[in-house]
Design a protein around this motif. Sequence first.
Motif, PDB file in Angstrom:
ATOM      1  N   LEU A  98       0.832  -1.210   0.000  1.00  0.00           N
ATOM      2  CA  LEU A  98       0.000   0.000   0.000  1.00  0.00           C
ATOM      3  C   LEU A  98       0.867   1.261   0.000  1.00  0.00           C
ATOM      4  O   LEU A  98       0.529   2.255  -0.653  1.00  0.00           O
ATOM      5  N   VAL A  99       1.987   1.212   0.727  1.00  0.00           N
ATOM      6  CA  VAL A  99       2.911   2.360   0.725  1.00  0.00           C
ATOM      7  C   VAL A  99       3.498   2.533  -0.681  1.00  0.00           C
ATOM      8  O   VAL A  99       3.573   3.649  -1.210  1.00  0.00           O
ATOM      9  N   TRP A 100       3.895   1.406  -1.287  1.00  0.00           N
ATOM     10  CA  TRP A 100       4.399   1.454  -2.675  1.00  0.00           C
ATOM     11  C   TRP A 100       3.347   2.101  -3.574  1.00  0.00           C
ATOM     12  O   TRP A 100       3.656   2.954  -4.406  1.00  0.00           O
ATOM     13  N   TYR A 101       2.121   1.702  -3.373  1.00  0.00           N
ATOM     14  CA  TYR A 101       1.009   2.201  -4.175  1.00  0.00           C
ATOM     15  C   TYR A 101       0.873   3.720  -4.022  1.00  0.00           C
ATOM     16  O   TYR A 101       0.720   4.447  -5.009  1.00  0.00           O
ATOM     17  N   PRO A 141     -10.674  -1.689 -10.231  1.00  0.00           N
ATOM     18  CA  PRO A 141     -10.164  -0.334 -10.491  1.00  0.00           C
ATOM     19  C   PRO A 141     -10.846   0.353 -11.668  1.00  0.00           C
ATOM     20  O   PRO A 141     -11.122   1.558 -11.613  1.00  0.00           O
ATOM     21  N   VAL A 142     -11.146  -0.413 -12.722  1.00  0.00           N
ATOM     22  CA  VAL A 142     -11.817   0.206 -13.875  1.00  0.00           C
ATOM     23  C   VAL A 142     -13.202   0.705 -13.453  1.00  0.00           C
ATOM     24  O   VAL A 142     -13.601   1.835 -13.763  1.00  0.00           O
ATOM     25  N   ALA A 143     -13.915  -0.142 -12.691  1.00  0.00           N
ATOM     26  CA  ALA A 143     -15.250   0.258 -12.231  1.00  0.00           C
ATOM     27  C   ALA A 143     -15.162   1.500 -11.344  1.00  0.00           C
ATOM     28  O   ALA A 143     -15.952   2.443 -11.495  1.00  0.00           O
TER      29      ALA A 143
ATOM     30  N   ILE B 396     -10.183  -2.032   1.072  1.00  0.00           N
ATOM     31  CA  ILE B 396      -9.014  -1.174   1.299  1.00  0.00           C
ATOM     32  C   ILE B 396      -8.799  -0.227   0.117  1.00  0.00           C
ATOM     33  O   ILE B 396      -8.591   0.977   0.283  1.00  0.00           O
ATOM     34  N   PHE B 397      -8.890  -0.764  -1.099  1.00  0.00           N
ATOM     35  CA  PHE B 397      -8.604   0.084  -2.265  1.00  0.00           C
ATOM     36  C   PHE B 397      -9.706   1.111  -2.518  1.00  0.00           C
ATOM     37  O   PHE B 397      -9.427   2.207  -2.997  1.00  0.00           O
ATOM     38  N   VAL B 398     -10.934   0.752  -2.176  1.00  0.00           N
ATOM     39  CA  VAL B 398     -12.010   1.748  -2.328  1.00  0.00           C
ATOM     40  C   VAL B 398     -11.808   2.872  -1.306  1.00  0.00           C
ATOM     41  O   VAL B 398     -11.973   4.054  -1.619  1.00  0.00           O
TER      42      VAL B 398
END
Lengths: 174, 517
Positions: A98-101, A141-143, B396-398
């Motif tokens: 997540l930090v990388w992200y 992610p696309v949604a 988490i990503f949302v």
Amino acid sequence: MDRRLDVLVAGMAIVFGLVLAFIAQGLRDSPTLQDPLRSRGMPTLLGVCIVVGATGLVLRRVRGWRQQRSHDVPPEGRPDEEGHPASVVRVVGIWGALVWYAVFLPPLGYLVATPLAMAACLWAMRFRSVPRVAMISVGLPVAVYVLFDVLLGMPLPGGILSGVLQYLPHGIRV
Amino acid sequence: MDILGPLTEGLKLLSSPPVVILAILGTCWGLLAGALPGIGSPVAVSVMLPFTFLMNSTQAIAFLVAISIATGYGNSIPAVLVGVPGTASAFLTSIDGYALHRRGQSGLGLGAAYFGTVTSQWVGILLFTIMVVPLSRLPYHFLGPELFALYMLGLAAVVSLTGKNVVKGLIAAAIGISVSIIGRDPISGIPRFDFGIAGMREGLEIVPVAIGVIALGELLRNMRQVYSWGDLSTNFSIKFPGWKVYKTLLPATMTGSVIGTFIGAIPGLGSVPATMVSYQQAKFFSKKPWEFGNGSIEGIAANEAGGSSANAGELVPTLGLGVPGSTTGALLLGALTIHGLVPGPLLLQQTPELLHAAIAGGVAGTIFVGLTGAVIAKKLLRLALMDRSVVLVGAIFVILVGIYAVRRSMFDVAALLLFGAVGYCMYRYGYSPAAFALGLILGRGIEGNLRRGLVLTDNDPIAFVTRPYTLPILLLALAFLSWGVYSTWKVNQRETDHTGEDVGEGGDDVTVEDEAR
């Protein structure tokens, strides 16, 4: 709960309290308008309270440390589910992803960085079906991009795909 | 005391299509999220919280209240049909409900949960309005010292949120206050603890910090283990009972609703003790007490009534005093900061429309659950059987993208991640994240009003206890604190005496949740 980790966390709280109280001593006040507490009053008080409380927690564990052989003590936080192995390494790995992200989101863009990070997290969660990992980590992610950026007009970082994504609508106003 | 006014205003809001649509969307999401594995009310609210940026404060409150209402019923579905409670408050529902499910009476179990939830919501909304209206009119003539006293009263609630170890809870609250004072000094306006970082000069945003500690911390904690609720058959029929059966549940439901609302209104106690007390009361007055624990529909109705009405009760301190009554309450107040509102005792006085919005969200959510709850129960079960890993990672990503989208700030994302790690440690080692959130939300108000009060009273701290309102409020705070410390100590003592047995009282959510899982 491992008492060594409990002591470590309490130790971190002591360090936090000390740093808070120490930094507070260097805080400046307005030369014209002053109150008896001043800018440093509240943080100093909080720092001292945290140090005293956390020291008490450390002493509680240290007392009788040698008499008790096992490091296991009754849990005070939320324990794991019984019958399922737990891994702190997985959590650290996911947090690292997540930090990388967060670091690579602006340069790579949402639609590139998110699938990569999501796939890594799913993989870490022992989700081993490659087609499903690919489907979920690209599909979600696309949604989300369509919902946030295209429909709601809340721009997400385009990154290396900015050139292509600029042709999409950004926010559909009703 | 004008109770009808706010109720009418709340109902009037239901003529506004955006409010109704958002309340329905919130209810849908609440139902879905409640049925998902690993998602409780705080995470369900957190995921949607950034979207409230697009709404005004009234719509946001209606939306979020509807989510928290519907999550309760969503949670009861896996509790009855899988035997796994989505949250600790559905624990007793899972025991009785799953017993009925195994006997092929799934519809009876779900029907009791449905009836308990919907009926108690009506009672909860009514009692919430009756309790919150006088509170909202209290602080009209209050200045710095009185406001400081009120903030201290709110902070005293922290003792109910501390969990097993009071010292750890108080440390968590102190850390929360420490984080809240980052930014400009309330008197001089000079930045403090900003370390030269521009993003910290005005202080940290409450939303990413609170969501980091409460939601991301919980999701990371869940990720320690990999498991799912397994391969369960959905090959069974669900037939809800008729009014004849519901009539027999009315006493247990009504008692549970009243108990739940009052317990929920005590900051920090929340839905778990509310369900426990409601269940015990229902058993005590039941004609069939032997059925409790073996498939009692009265038990299910009482448990769901207690839990659902506690959600409404929790809104009393949250909106009435600006003191979060629960973790979800803390997030609700955090959402208001997105709209520039300052959580505190003057919240409803300055923005009475929030009360109307809460009523509107509650009413719309209850109507929608009432209309659809019976129909969609089995469909929601499919969600309960979804892969838990996918749900956790997706959530988490949302949350990450939502936090980014609010201010398009990578700094907020960094704060979310940092406080997510802090929250993980807090959950694991018993430093209450809810207490942290309370400190975070009230911290600025406490310091600001204390220091402004001192300036106002010519630096005379004695004036803080000699002014007419301050002494009773501070004494009440002290009583609250002492009672909280004593009751937590008593619960821990009882637990030590009965090693291996969970007690499940006095706001000790950890113990109950452990057993629930």
